[in-house]
Structure formats: structure tokens, C-alpha cells
Design an enzyme around this catalytic site. Structure first.
Site, PDB file in Angstrom:
ATOM      1  N   HIS A 264       0.976  -1.639   0.144  1.00 36.82           N
ATOM      2  CA  HIS A 264       0.229   0.394   0.040  1.00 36.82           C
ATOM      3  C   HIS A 264       1.234   1.311   0.122  1.00 36.82           C
ATOM      4  CE1 HIS A 264      -3.681   2.259   1.216  1.00 36.82           C
ATOM      5  NE2 HIS A 264      -2.848   3.439   1.815  1.00 36.82           N
ATOM      6  N   GLU A 265       1.958   1.286   0.749  1.00 35.03           N
ATOM      7  CA  GLU A 265       2.706   2.147   0.581  1.00 35.03           C
ATOM      8  C   GLU A 265       3.293   2.684  -0.022  1.00 35.03           C
ATOM      9  OE1 GLU A 265       2.005   5.209   2.919  1.00 35.03           O
ATOM     10  OE2 GLU A 265       0.622   3.403   4.611  1.00 35.03           O
TER      11      GLU A 265
ATOM     12  N   HIS B 290       2.054   5.095  -3.293  1.00 35.53           N
ATOM     13  CA  HIS B 290       2.004   6.124  -2.964  1.00 35.53           C
ATOM     14  C   HIS B 290       3.476   6.694  -3.102  1.00 35.53           C
ATOM     15  CE1 HIS B 290      -1.423   6.913  -0.462  1.00 35.53           C
ATOM     16  NE2 HIS B 290      -1.052   6.333   0.880  1.00 35.53           N
TER      17      HIS B 290
END
Length: 683
Positions: A472-473, A476
Site C-alpha cells: 500500500h505505502e 504512494h
């Protein structure tokens, strides 16, 4: 100290402009900020003193060129203040908060500057601008107006005072939470109390205790959210209860770290500021400049999802109770600290999967190199090479150089994986250097997680949740690396908050994608792949426990809205009572399914950038689920698909309306049906 003695006031000579943290000391920051503030104000003054009429070049582009030193200093500092907040850094942060708020207002509320921006905006249709330039004019005008630039001088003075007070209070909230989280870390005297943890987890707990001088004991640090990964494994019910109780007590213990008076004052001042700006509530003010548009649209979505989620959660609780009644010698009513433990038993009974037993297949380095990086290389052609010669802000933060498929340099990626007392909870991405053609800069981005550091010689074995967080990160991070824009205003993840989670959520799809999973999910000792039958059962569990997961998230999202929908005259003395009433209002007041974040440790909204925006995750997930369907329909992990997603969505950064960018990519607006299916909420 002279300017030349301050390494922050000179452009870094290191690759990609990464700050020279070896030379930066805490005492450098405040002088650097003061000098950067002054330089920025001089640059703004030069713009407003131009005698010729406002144009795009002498006003908007000049505004984009201004503030480069301040951005460099701020990125360098805020990276450290979140990830390595030593007492010295905390003292700087406390001193800086009102100074930064005052400076931000000095620019965003500048009357002569606003007049020039307004003049350019008024002649927009007659100017020969490309789409990015036109959108830049629109955003500067909208953001300055939204910030209060059109107010009279008396109102601006009041607004500036409110912003400074709020900045200081947010800093206090975060400091209190960090201190109370560290103080409430749970100490256990014997390994038997942690029965169910792996050898590596026990080793990490022993290391944490030893670092605090508690030799022979075991210390379990708390996560940012209400629950804890260990609750799924611990067989000792009292140990589970102790961890949950400590987690829920943070910031509400009538001590020096009590966040109740802090958050009440934050809420009051935000409501006062919203009224000053002409809005009925802080939520109305915030959502007016998001894709949602208004709190009513947010409420409609949250209420539509809350009722079926609560029904599903009750059915899940009944299943847990059945397991307890059948297996425990002395059955008891299921409580919140029991949920994760018995959920794993239900999962094992239904799907023959014990997720805690999967950890040997999720060794951190292999997940990173052969999972996260591998998927990015297959999809986008980018490659990663570690740069041990580049020292970051902490010895535990690793630096990787990222290159495009043609070998051209792209930027730097920094991974700071492990937890420590000086790091705030949770996981996040932030830029250290933002890409901009105007400034000639390339991106440097950071991912922070909070994985327990194992003992010497022990491997770092991740939970499935931690694998998900890393993917997920990194989504980003890809957004920050790939955004290729002319103007720094649009760099990286500078998009609407209720859109920013979309790319990161999309990147989670590759976790169980066959060719990705087969590449990284190998036993750390034997190299054996994860059994295909287990993989199939994992995929079959995608809607499992979604009633609980959706309910705890929606409860937090609604709690955020409730606090920020109150008017300026509201008087709230009882934080717990307000929270209980808000959750009852939306039907999510089940103590067995507590909110993911209670008010006193809800850092996203009281010390982060998600106030009245925590709904963003589910809002973005509509786009995410629809995009996952697109990838599946179009061949999955291919360069063609990756190039399309990169060029039409990730690559535009904030230089285009995000929903227009999504329409470019998908060919239509997003469909909510895939989200409902994923969350098990189909009618």
C-alpha cells in the site's frame, strides 16, 4: 551561526538533492526556517511590487518559483519529526508550529498577491495557456480564496491567530499520543504470557524490553489503531485484554498526555474558523474543496454502507461466539480483545488457513525485492539499486536508486521499516524532494512502517497485514516517483485528499497476483513456495471478516465527520459521551467492534491531514475496486497496462482534476459495484 554554516540553507550536493543528514543537527532547523521564511516573503514581495499588469509569467509562474529554500528545509525537517522525533526534534517542532502557521498565512492571505492572482484568473479564457498552466491558475485562485484571502484585514488577523493556535494544538496532540503510546507499551514478565507468538516475535519483544532496561521481560509496543496484530495469536486471554485496554486508554488518563482537552479545543477552533470563512462547519469547509463537494455526499455514502456492514459484523460475532461455546471449557461472551483470535479459528475452520502460520513465507527482504519491486518492474519497467553510500536521516532507513526501463534515472526511494520509540505510529509516505521541471528537481520519497525489529540473527517475518501495508505505502511512493509535472504545486501526491489513497490501494492487488506471489512467498528456510491450495483458499477469504473490517473503519470515518460537523456554538464536555452518541447515530456502537481509532488517539484527524477527510479511504476505494476489475479484464500485470496507468493517472500528479484523469484512464466514471462485492455488501 552564519548561513554558510547551516547545511540546510545550501542546496544539497548529494545525488538527487537528498539532504546531507550527516551534517544536519537539531539546532540547524529553526535558524534555517527563519531564513527561509524571510527569503520567501521577499520573493512574494517582488511579485506584488511588479508595476506591469499581472500575467501568468510574472504572477503564477513566479509564485511557483518562490519558496524553494523553504520547501527544501521543511521536507528535510518533517521527515525527521515524524520518523525520529527525539526530545530535541520535538522541542524544535513545538517551537516551529506557530511560526509555520503564521508564515503560511502571510502568503496565502496576502492581499496584493491575491489581487494579482484574481486578475489572471479573470482573464483565463483569453490567455494562451496549456492545460497544466490553466489548471494551475484555477487551483491557486481557488486555494487562496478557500484559505480566506478575500476576507477583510480584521478577519484575516483573527484567522491567522486561529491557525497558529490550531497548529500548536495539533503538535501537542501528536506529542501527547507518542508519549502515552510509549508509556502504555505492555510489559510481560514471562514468555508464557505471550504464548502463541513466534520465536522472532518473542525476540523482538525481549529486545524492546531490554532497550528500556527491562532485562528478562517482554515489551509489546502499541500500534496506532485500536487493535494489535498479536491479538490474533495470543492464547492467553488476559494478555489480549491487557493489550486492548492499553490501546484504548491512550490519551484519556487524566495525566500530562491527556488529549481530551486538546481535541475539544481543536474542534472548537476549527468550527470557529469555518464560521469565519462562511461555512456552517469544518466538515463543510473541508469537503468544499474535495471531490466529495459537501458533507451530505459523505454522509450518504457512510450511512449506505454502515447498515449492511453492521449486519455482517453481527453475523460474524455469532460465528465467533459459537466457536467459543464449543471449544472453551468455560465459555464467555466474546469481547473486542477476543475478536481477532477467534476470527482466525473461524477462518481455519472454514478455509483451513492459519494466517499467523504464513509468516515464514513472508520474509521482509524477499517481500520487498521479489514482491514489491518485482511487481513494479514487471508493470512499469523500473528497477531498484540499493545505495548504501547515501546516508538518510536514520541508520535504519535504506536508500534505493530508481531507474526507468531505458536506464534513465528517476529518483530515490527510502524505506524505513522498523518501529522505534521516536517514530510515530502507523505507516506513511512523504517526499524529501519533489519533482518539478521548472526547478529541475527529481523525486526523493520515503516509506515508513512500524514492523517490530527482531533479535540479532533473527529474520524479519511479516504478517499478511504488514505485507499489505508495504504494498500500500509503496503505491504512494510510486505516485510520488512517477508524477511528472512542470510546477511544484502539482508534484507527487499533491492531489485531493479523497483521491490520494486510490493509487496506493490499487497497488495492493499485486499481493496475491499469481506470478507476484509465487515470486516472493517462499519459505525463508527451505525456499518452498506457498502451497497453491493455500493460495486459493486465501483468495476465497477476500470477503471474510469484512463486516468487522468495514464497520470499524466506517465508525472512525463517521466519528471524524461528527466532530467536524458541530457548529461554533456547540459545547462538548464529555468526549466519551460524544463519541458514543455519534456511533449510536449511525448504528456502529457495538463495543465488540470498536472504532478503528477513538478520538484521543485519532492522529489522522487531530494531528494529521485527514480532518473531516478520513472518509477518503472508502471514497477512493470505489475507484480502486473498479480499477482492479479493469486490470483483470485487460491482462493484469503487463507493461502495456502499467504504462497506461502511469501515463494517464500516476504521471499527471495533481496537474489535472483527478476525476477527469480517472475518466481518461477508465473511459467512464467509476462503478461502485466492484466495491460492494469486495466488501461483501451486495444486495
Amino acid at each position: 551561526m552564519t548561513d554558510t554554516a547551516n547545511p540546510l540553507l545550501q542546496p544539497s550536493t548529494l545525488p538527487y538533492g537528498i539532504p546531507d543528514y550527516r551534517a544536519i543537527r537539531p539546532e540547524h532547523y529553526i535558524p534555517a526556517f527563519r531564513a527561509a521564511f524571510e527569503e520567501h516573503l521577499q520573493e512574494i514581495s517582488r511579485i506584488t511590487m511588479v508595476r506591469s499588469m499581472p500575467t501568468f509569467d510574472n504572477t503564477i509562474e513566479a509564485l511557483e518559483r518562490a519558496g524553494e529554500t523553504l520547501e527544501r528545509v521543511a521536507h528535510a525537517f518533517y521527515t525527521v519529526s515524524s520518523a525520529d522525533a527525539t526530545p530535541e526534534i520535538q522541542a524544535v517542532d513545538e517551537q516551529l508550529a506557530p511560526l509555520m502557521a503564521a508564515h503560511t498565512d502571510a502568503v496565502s492571505l496576502n492581499g496584493p498577491l491575491y489581487w494579482r492572482v484574481q486578475q489572471v484568473f479573470d482573464q483565463l479564457d483569453s490567455l494562451d495557456l496549456d492545460p497544466e498552466q490553466r489548471y494551475l491558475v484555477e487551483r491557486h485562485h481557488r486555494e487562496m480564496t478557500h484559505a480566506g484571502a478575500a476576507l477583510d484585514d480584521e478577519a484575516k488577523a483573527h484567522l491567522t491567530l486561529l491557525n497558529q493556535q490550531l497548529s500548536t494544538l495539533s503538535n501537542t496532540f501528536e506529542r501527547n499520543l507518542l508519549n502515552d503510546t510509549n508509556d502504555l507499551a505492555v510489559v510481560f514478565d514471562a514468555a508464557e504470557q505471550l504464548d502463541g507468538l513466534s520465536a522472532g516475535e518473542l525476540s523482538a519483544a525481549a529486545r524492546s524490553a531490554a532497550e528500556r532496561g527491562l532485562d528478562g521481560q517482554y515489551l509489546v509496543s502499541l500500534t496506532l489503531f485500536t487493535g494489535h496484530p498479536y491479538l490474533a495469536q495470543l492464547r492467553n486471554r488476559n494478555s489480549r485484554r491487557a493489550i486492548m485496554a492499553a490501546s484504548q486508554a491512550r490519551g484519556s488518563r487524566d495525566n500530562a498526555n491527556d488529549n481530551r482537552p486538546v481535541l475539544r479545543e481543536i474542534v472548537r477552533l476549527r468550527a470557529e474558523r469555518a464560521a469565519l470563512l462562511g461555512y456552517e462547519s469544518h466538515a463543510a469547509y473541508v469537503t468544499a474543496d474535495e471531490t466529495a463537494g459537501n458533507p451530505g455526499a459523505v454522509e450518504d455514502m457512510l450511512r449506505a454502507l454502515a447498515a449492511p456492514s453492521a449486519v455482517n459484523a453481527r453475523a460474524e460475532r455469532d460465528a465467533l461466539q459459537l466457536i467459543v461455546d464449543r471449544t472453551e471449557p468455560e465459555p464467555f461472551p466474546v469481547e473486542a480483545h477476543d475478536w481477532a483470535f477467534y476470527t482466525e479459528k473461524v477462518r481455519e475452520a472454514l478455509y483451513d488457513i492459519d494466517t499467523s502460520a504464513l509468516r515464514p513465507w513472508f520474509e521482509a527482504e524477499r517481500v520487498l525485492q521479489d514482491g514489491v519491486f518485482f511487481a513494479a518492474t514487471r508493470l512499469y519497467g523500473v528497477t531498484f539499486a540499493e545505495r548504501p553510500d547515501l546516508v538518510s536521516y536514520h541508520p535504519g532507513a535504506r536508500v534505493f536508486e530508481v531507474s526507468n526501463a531505458d536506464g534513465s534515472p528517476l529518483g530515490l526511494y527510502i524505506l524505513d521499516l522498523y518501529t522505534r520509540d521516536s517514530k510515530r505510529g502507523g505507516a506513511w509516505m512523504n517526499p524529501i524532494v519533489s519533482q518539478s521541471r521548472l526547478r529541475g528537481t527529481s523525486p526523493v520519497v520515503v516509506n515508513n512502517l512500524n514492523v517490530p525489529l527482531p533479535g540479532d540473527g533473527e529474520p524479519t517475518l511479516l504478517t499478511l497485514d504488514e505485507v499489505t501495508t508495504l504494498f500500500h505505502e509503496f503505491g504512494h511512493a510510486l505516485h510520488g516517483l512517477f508524477a511528472t509535472v512542470n510546477y511544484p504545486h502539482f508534484a507527487g501526491t499533491n492531489v485531493f485528499r479523497d483521491f490520494v489513497e486510490f493509487p496506493s490501494q490499487v497497488n495492493e492487488m499485486w499481493i496475491l497476483w499469481p506470478e507476484v506471489l509465487d515470486n516472493y512467498a517462499r519459505h525463508h528456510e527451505t525456499g518452498e513456495p506457498l502451497d497453491p491450495a493455500i493460495v486459493e483458499r486465501l483468495r476465497a477469504t477476500e470477503t471474510f471478516d469484512q463486516g468487522h473490517a468495514t464497520s470499524e473503519y466506517l465508525a472512525a470515518a463517521w466519528l471524524d465527520q461528527a466532530w467536524h460537523r458541530v457548529g461554533v456554538d456547540a459545547e462538548i464536555d464529555d468526549v466519551a459521551g460524544f463519541e458514543a452518541a455519534a456511533l449510536a447515530d449511525i448504528g456502529l456502537d457495538d463495543p465488540v467492534v470498536p472504532t478503528r481509532y477513538s478520538s484521543t488517539y485519532f492522529a489522522h484527524v487531530f494531528s494529521g491531514g485527514y480532518s473531516a477527510r478520513y472518509y477518503s479511504y472508502i471514497w477512493s476505494e470505489v475507484l480502486d475496486a473498479d480499477t482492479v476489475d479493469w486490470f483483470r479484464e485487460n491482462g493484469g500485470l503487463t507493461r502495456e497496462n502499467g504504462d497506461r496507468f502511469r501515463s494517464l493517472l500516476l504521471g499527471v500528479g495533481g496537474s489535472k482534476d483527478p476525476l477527469a484523469a480517472y475518466h481518461d484512464f477508465r473511459g467512464r466514471v467509476a462503478d461502485i459495484a466492484p466495491l460492494l462485492k469486495r466488501r461483501g455488501l451486495e444486495a
